[in-house]
Design a protein around this motif. Structure first.
Motif: not given
Length: 61
Positions: A56-61
């Protein structure tokens, strides 16, 4: 969805009987298909979840 799955099982069973040239193949596949296909679908779902969690790609939140 169950109708589509039933048609797919029927088509694969007919194809297997045609390839092997044995009508008994159709019957054996129709008996085993409803048990084998859901297990295979579950395994595919589980593998997809594991790979999704691992890559999973890290979220950009």
């Amino acid at each position: 969805m169950p109708i589509i799955l039933g048609l797919i099982i029927f088509a694969v069973a007919a194809y297997a009987a045609n390839v092997t040239g044995d009508a008994d193949t159709f019957g054996w596949f129709m008996l085993g298909g409803p048990f084998v296909i859901p297990i295979g679908a579950f395994v595919l779902w589980l593998v997809a979840k594991v790979f999704g969690a691992l890559f999973r790609r890290p979220s950009k939140d």
